[in-house]
Design an enzyme around this catalytic site. Structure first.
Site, PDB file in Angstrom:
ATOM      1  N   ASN A  15       0.717  -1.202   0.004  1.00  0.00           N
ATOM      2  CA  ASN A  15       0.048  -0.030   0.024  1.00  0.00           C
ATOM      3  C   ASN A  15       0.773   1.212   0.089  1.00  0.00           C
ATOM      4  O   ASN A  15       2.136   1.277   0.572  1.00  0.00           O
ATOM      5  CB  ASN A  15      -0.797   0.128   1.449  1.00  0.00           C
ATOM      6  CG  ASN A  15      -2.097  -0.943   1.333  1.00  0.00           C
ATOM      7  OD1 ASN A  15      -2.282  -1.573   0.182  1.00  0.00           O
ATOM      8  ND2 ASN A  15      -2.450  -1.349   2.536  1.00  0.00           N
ATOM      9  N   GLY A  43       1.688  -1.042   3.505  1.00  0.00           N
ATOM     10  CA  GLY A  43       0.775  -2.464   3.406  1.00  0.00           C
ATOM     11  C   GLY A  43       1.535  -3.640   4.171  1.00  0.00           C
ATOM     12  O   GLY A  43       2.724  -3.584   4.472  1.00  0.00           O
ATOM     13  N   ALA A  46       4.115  -5.844   2.525  1.00  0.00           N
ATOM     14  CA  ALA A  46       5.526  -5.127   2.181  1.00  0.00           C
ATOM     15  C   ALA A  46       6.205  -4.636   3.492  1.00  0.00           C
ATOM     16  O   ALA A  46       7.503  -4.696   3.441  1.00  0.00           O
ATOM     17  CB  ALA A  46       5.189  -3.779   1.285  1.00  0.00           C
ATOM     18  N   GLY A 223       1.216  -5.778  22.675  1.00  0.00           N
ATOM     19  CA  GLY A 223       1.651  -4.282  22.605  1.00  0.00           C
ATOM     20  C   GLY A 223       2.701  -4.393  24.252  1.00  0.00           C
ATOM     21  O   GLY A 223       3.607  -5.111  24.314  1.00  0.00           O
ATOM     22  N   ALA A 251       2.130  -0.401  12.154  1.00  0.00           N
ATOM     23  CA  ALA A 251       3.184  -1.528  11.487  1.00  0.00           C
ATOM     24  C   ALA A 251       4.209  -2.161  12.585  1.00  0.00           C
ATOM     25  O   ALA A 251       5.004  -2.547  12.506  1.00  0.00           O
ATOM     26  CB  ALA A 251       4.171  -0.884  10.292  1.00  0.00           C
ATOM     27  N   ALA A 252       3.700  -1.773  13.828  1.00  0.00           N
ATOM     28  CA  ALA A 252       4.351  -2.503  15.150  1.00  0.00           C
ATOM     29  C   ALA A 252       4.420  -4.126  14.815  1.00  0.00           C
ATOM     30  O   ALA A 252       5.399  -4.781  14.865  1.00  0.00           O
ATOM     31  CB  ALA A 252       4.229  -1.933  16.414  1.00  0.00           C
ATOM     32  N   GLY A 253       3.245  -4.506  14.631  1.00  0.00           N
ATOM     33  CA  GLY A 253       2.657  -5.781  14.363  1.00  0.00           C
ATOM     34  C   GLY A 253       3.579  -6.499  13.090  1.00  0.00           C
ATOM     35  O   GLY A 253       4.121  -7.669  13.015  1.00  0.00           O
ATOM     36  N   ASP A 254       3.673  -5.713  12.047  1.00  0.00           N
ATOM     37  CA  ASP A 254       4.419  -6.041  10.773  1.00  0.00           C
ATOM     38  C   ASP A 254       6.108  -6.242  11.141  1.00  0.00           C
ATOM     39  O   ASP A 254       6.692  -7.032  10.693  1.00  0.00           O
ATOM     40  CB  ASP A 254       4.258  -5.051   9.763  1.00  0.00           C
ATOM     41  CG  ASP A 254       2.878  -4.990   9.513  1.00  0.00           C
ATOM     42  OD1 ASP A 254       2.257  -5.982   9.712  1.00  0.00           O
ATOM     43  OD2 ASP A 254       2.519  -3.849   8.905  1.00  0.00           O
TER      44      ASP A 254
HETATM   45  O1  RIB Z   1      -0.018  -2.615   9.562  1.00  0.00           O
HETATM   46  C1  RIB Z   1       0.215  -1.494   9.175  1.00  0.00           C
HETATM   47  C2  RIB Z   1      -0.196  -1.270   7.877  1.00  0.00           C
HETATM   48  O2  RIB Z   1      -1.682  -1.544   7.717  1.00  0.00           O
HETATM   49  C3  RIB Z   1       0.087   0.081   7.165  1.00  0.00           C
HETATM   50  O3  RIB Z   1       1.302   0.158   6.431  1.00  0.00           O
HETATM   51  C4  RIB Z   1      -1.261   0.207   5.940  1.00  0.00           C
HETATM   52  O4  RIB Z   1      -0.956  -0.038   4.721  1.00  0.00           O
HETATM   53  C5  RIB Z   1      -2.178  -1.097   6.501  1.00  0.00           C
HETATM   54  O5  RIB Z   1      -1.959  -1.930   5.418  1.00  0.00           O
END
Ligand code: RIB
Length: 311
Positions: A15, A43, A46, A223, A251-254
């Site tokens: 995204n 996203g 990504a 968290g 995006a902490a989870g990412d």
């Molecule tokens: O997890 C965070 C992401 O959620 C953001 O980068 C946004 O693009 C949504 O997909």
């Protein structure tokens, strides 16, 4: 699960994040003034790919971008970050967009418009079967069609490649999908959805309810309360969080998932991988933006070393 240099493969969303900062999140129907605006690559897919790449691990991505200017920028960004984007297709139409509000306390709310992410199909999985077979671990999320995630889970199960499913945003999932996943990594909000709001906030109970759905391994991301690990083989463990001043929790989870997969690929135990990932997630919330906030390996190792020496 040390597997040499087999890559991490991410199948998921890409995204463009349109981020407004605000003093606080608005109430329904309310208009408030923003304090700033930024555009970042994002996203969930990504972000997880970039998180692993910044930690120095080989990573490839399967996904779709639109043929708009955002698509060009997002592809260039993945390549600059060292993510192999050769399995990211370009599709007529718009790329995925996320409208994000970030409040001064770091909390956020997000609206996503799928764009090209909605066109990631089972055919994309089949077209990239060799890449998936080559993976040490596959990461996915729920910002691409669920039918695609279901097919990916079947393929990973058949090929013996462990699949990490980040069930975000939460959606109803079939028993077949849940039982094909190696690691299920909800945050507390998502976990509450899957345990059907049974009223408990006790992590052990939440995790057990998830294990009862034939999920093999649960990583509950809580968290500031840390991470709870539970497996059908009897593992129960809680990893503390790293106290930091939150600037932006997006995006902490990412960051966690990309780092967790990296640590597993480096041969760390589940507990040590969760600790490494919690450190990566903590560093990510100290900075603005999704992908710009992902830490390097040395930053994560320094935080881990600092916290060990202060204990
Ligand atoms: O997890 C965070 C992401 O959620 C953001 O980068 C946004 O693009 C949504 O997909």
């Amino acid at each position: 699960m040390a597997a040499g240099n087999k890559p991490i493969v991410v199948v998921g969303s890409i995204n463009i994040d349109l981020v407004s900062t605000t003093a606080r999140l608005p109430k329904e129907g309310e208009t408030i003034e923003g304090t700033g605006f930024q555009i970042h690559p994002g996203g969930k897919g990504a972000n997880q790919a970039v998180a692993a790449a910044r930690l120095g691990y080989p990573v490839a991505m399967i996904g779709r971008l639109g043929d708009d200017t955002f698509g060009n920028d997002l592809r260039a960004n993945l390549e600059r970050e060292g993510v192999d984007a050769s399995a990211v297709a370009t599709t007529p139409g718009s790329s995925g967009v996320a409208n994000i509000l970030v409040a001064a306390n770091g909390e956020n709310c997000i609206v996503i418009t799928a764009g090209a992410n909605a066109l990631v199909t089972t055919a994309d999985i089949d077209a990239n079967i060799d890449l998936i077979r080559s993976a040490g671990i596959v990461l996915t999320q729920l910002e691409i069609p669920i039918a695609t995630v279901e097919h990916l889970a079947e393929v990973c199960k058949r090929e013996g490649v462990p699949l990490v499913l980040d069930p975000a945003p939460a959606a109803t999932l079939s028993p077949a999908l849940l039982s094909s996943v190696e690691w299920f990594t909800p945050n507390e909000t998502e976990a509450a959805f899957f345990v059907e709001h049974n009223g408990t906030t006790e992590p052990n109970e939440t995790a057990q309810t998830l294990l009862n759905k034939n999920i093999r391994n649960v990583v509950l991301k809580m968290g500031p309360r840390g991470v709870f690990l539970a497996s059908t083989d009897g593992l129960r463990d809680q990893v503390p969080s790293f106290p930091v001043q939150a600037v932006d929790t997006t995006a902490a989870g990412d960051a966690f998932n990309g780092a967790f997969a990296t640590a597993m690929m480096l041969g760390k135990s589940a507990r040590d991988s969760a600790l490494f990932a919690a450190a990566a997630a903590a560093l990510s919330v100290t900075r603005a933006g999704a992908q710009p906030s992902m830490p390097s390996r040395s930053e994560v190792e320094e935080l881990l070393a600092r916290s060990t020496s202060s204990n």
